[in-house]
Design an enzyme around this catalytic site. Sequence first.
Site, PDB file in Angstrom:
ATOM      1  N   ASN A  19     -53.384  60.241   6.677  1.00  0.00           N
ATOM      2  CA  ASN A  19     -54.490  60.957   7.313  1.00  0.00           C
ATOM      3  C   ASN A  19     -55.829  60.232   7.167  1.00  0.00           C
ATOM      4  O   ASN A  19     -56.889  60.839   7.179  1.00  0.00           O
ATOM      5  CB  ASN A  19     -54.551  62.413   6.840  1.00  0.00           C
ATOM      6  N   HIS A  47     -59.614  60.063   2.352  1.00  0.00           N
ATOM      7  CA  HIS A  47     -59.688  61.069   1.298  1.00  0.00           C
ATOM      8  C   HIS A  47     -61.157  61.344   1.032  1.00  0.00           C
ATOM      9  O   HIS A  47     -61.975  60.426   1.113  1.00  0.00           O
ATOM     10  CB  HIS A  47     -59.035  60.556  -0.004  1.00  0.00           C
TER      11      HIS A  47
HETATM   12  P1  CMP Z   1     -55.995  63.856   0.171  1.00  0.00           P
HETATM   13  O1  CMP Z   1     -57.306  64.484   0.527  1.00  0.00           O
HETATM   14  O2  CMP Z   1     -56.033  62.409  -0.131  1.00  0.00           O
HETATM   15  O3  CMP Z   1     -55.373  64.627  -1.083  1.00  0.00           O
HETATM   16  C1  CMP Z   1     -53.970  64.682  -1.318  1.00  0.00           C
HETATM   17  C2  CMP Z   1     -53.187  64.123  -0.188  1.00  0.00           C
HETATM   18  O4  CMP Z   1     -51.826  64.448  -0.148  1.00  0.00           O
HETATM   19  C3  CMP Z   1     -53.724  64.663   1.122  1.00  0.00           C
HETATM   20  O5  CMP Z   1     -55.001  64.097   1.384  1.00  0.00           O
HETATM   21  C4  CMP Z   1     -52.610  64.284   2.079  1.00  0.00           C
HETATM   22  O6  CMP Z   1     -52.806  63.024   2.680  1.00  0.00           O
HETATM   23  C5  CMP Z   1     -51.381  64.182   1.175  1.00  0.00           C
HETATM   24  N1  CMP Z   1     -50.308  65.080   1.592  1.00  0.00           N
HETATM   25  C6  CMP Z   1     -49.084  64.691   1.947  1.00  0.00           C
HETATM   26  N2  CMP Z   1     -48.331  65.761   2.256  1.00  0.00           N
HETATM   27  C7  CMP Z   1     -49.106  66.852   2.094  1.00  0.00           C
HETATM   28  C8  CMP Z   1     -48.883  68.260   2.251  1.00  0.00           C
HETATM   29  N3  CMP Z   1     -47.722  68.745   2.650  1.00  0.00           N
HETATM   30  N4  CMP Z   1     -49.935  69.090   1.979  1.00  0.00           N
HETATM   31  C9  CMP Z   1     -51.128  68.600   1.559  1.00  0.00           C
HETATM   32  N5  CMP Z   1     -51.379  67.276   1.390  1.00  0.00           N
HETATM   33  C10 CMP Z   1     -50.386  66.417   1.650  1.00  0.00           C
END
Ligand code: CMP
Length: 140
Positions: free
Chosen positions: A114, A117
Amino acid sequence: MAVTRTFSIIKPDATRRNLTGAVTKKLEDAGLRVVASKRIHMSREQAEGFYAVHKERPFFGELVEFMISGPVVVQVLEGEDAVPANRKVMGATNPADADEGTIRKEFAESIEANSVHGSDSDENAANEIAFFFNEDEIVG
Ligand code: CMP
């Protein structure tokens, strides 16, 4: 409002597609200033430590593998209410839920890949900044 700092990571899916500048422009256009930046390849230990809060989550293993799959750009951002300002321009964690014009809506590939962060509170921002930067690497 006060000028505060937050912590940002441009993730491997974005660096792989040469989107470091495009993502940073979105951050700057949202009123955030990059006061520290470095491109690194996280070690497994760093990724596991950084995301330790998610250790029990089912996606933890895949998250760590993804974050060490390529280079990332870690940044300190400064601006008026930097934490919410950054979260607004990032958009929802799942790009399917992200608002038009946000980084994740435009660039993210999936909930895992995504693109960015961002810290979710001032307290976590301070901890996350300290995880990757010494104070003398931050130049406002
Ligand atoms: P981030 O803000 O980097 O914090 C944790 C990360 O876990 C989140 O962004 C997502 O990219 C990743 N992630 C992967 N799968 C999930 C999920 N099912 N729910 C939430 N975060 C997820």
